[in-house]
Write a protein that holds these residues in place. Sequence first.
Motif, PDB file in Angstrom:
ATOM      1  N   GLY A 189      -1.717   7.284  -7.059  1.00  0.00           N
ATOM      2  CA  GLY A 189      -1.041   8.561  -6.980  1.00  0.00           C
ATOM      3  C   GLY A 189      -1.816   9.745  -7.532  1.00  0.00           C
ATOM      4  N   SER A 200      -3.142   3.316  -3.593  1.00  0.00           N
ATOM      5  CA  SER A 200      -3.260   4.520  -4.401  1.00  0.00           C
ATOM      6  C   SER A 200      -2.463   4.384  -5.682  1.00  0.00           C
ATOM      7  CB  SER A 200      -2.725   5.713  -3.604  1.00  0.00           C
ATOM      8  OG  SER A 200      -2.572   6.834  -4.438  1.00  0.00           O
ATOM      9  N   SER A 243       0.850  -1.188   0.000  1.00  0.00           N
ATOM     10  CA  SER A 243       0.000   0.000   0.000  1.00  0.00           C
ATOM     11  C   SER A 243       0.890   1.244   0.000  1.00  0.00           C
ATOM     12  CB  SER A 243      -0.905   0.007   1.230  1.00  0.00           C
ATOM     13  OG  SER A 243      -1.795  -1.088   1.191  1.00  0.00           O
ATOM     14  N   LEU A 244       0.492   2.257  -0.762  1.00  0.00           N
ATOM     15  CA  LEU A 244       1.307   3.464  -0.858  1.00  0.00           C
ATOM     16  C   LEU A 244       1.369   4.216   0.467  1.00  0.00           C
ATOM     17  CD1 LEU A 244       3.022   5.142  -2.769  1.00  0.00           C
ATOM     18  CD2 LEU A 244       0.946   6.359  -3.466  1.00  0.00           C
ATOM     19  N   TYR A 245       0.246   4.211   1.211  1.00  0.00           N
ATOM     20  CA  TYR A 245       0.184   4.944   2.474  1.00  0.00           C
ATOM     21  C   TYR A 245      -0.238   4.013   3.603  1.00  0.00           C
ATOM     22  CZ  TYR A 245       0.060   8.802  -0.826  1.00  0.00           C
ATOM     23  OH  TYR A 245       0.343   9.662  -1.847  1.00  0.00           O
TER      24      TYR A 245
END
Length: 143
Positions: free
Chosen positions: A63, A61, A41-43
């Motif tokens: 982005g 995400s 996961s990006l975040y």
Amino acid sequence: MTIDWSQSAEDVDWQELADLVRAAPLGDKTPEFLRTVFTNSLYREFAREDGRLVAAGRALSDGADCAYLGDIVVLPSHQGRGLGGQVIRRLLDRVRDHRKILLYAVPGKEPIYRKYGFRRMTTAMAIFEDQPAAFDRGYLTEV
């Protein structure tokens, strides 16, 4: 309650997160599964009190266009204190510029997310690994 926040997955005890997910209760997810989904996961947001993991969440995400919030989890002893809301707000702050932000809630818990701006979609559809269980738990309907 002094909460220490982290976005790094490097110092996470994945068994502790699995225990938190089970206690919340959000199901039975293995430490290996959680390591995969959180690190991909990006975040991420992890909340600790006195070194103990008490809340977590993640956002997938691309982005810019689409983000998905998932695995928002709070230790039962810490629920009702606004900690889940802090996880949600922190993740939303990080994906605000996306064109759409999605999540799916445990059936019956949808009102919690309305106060953060989420609204029910009329066109969302899903394929679950275990479709019959998803129907039984109220995640899917025939209509």
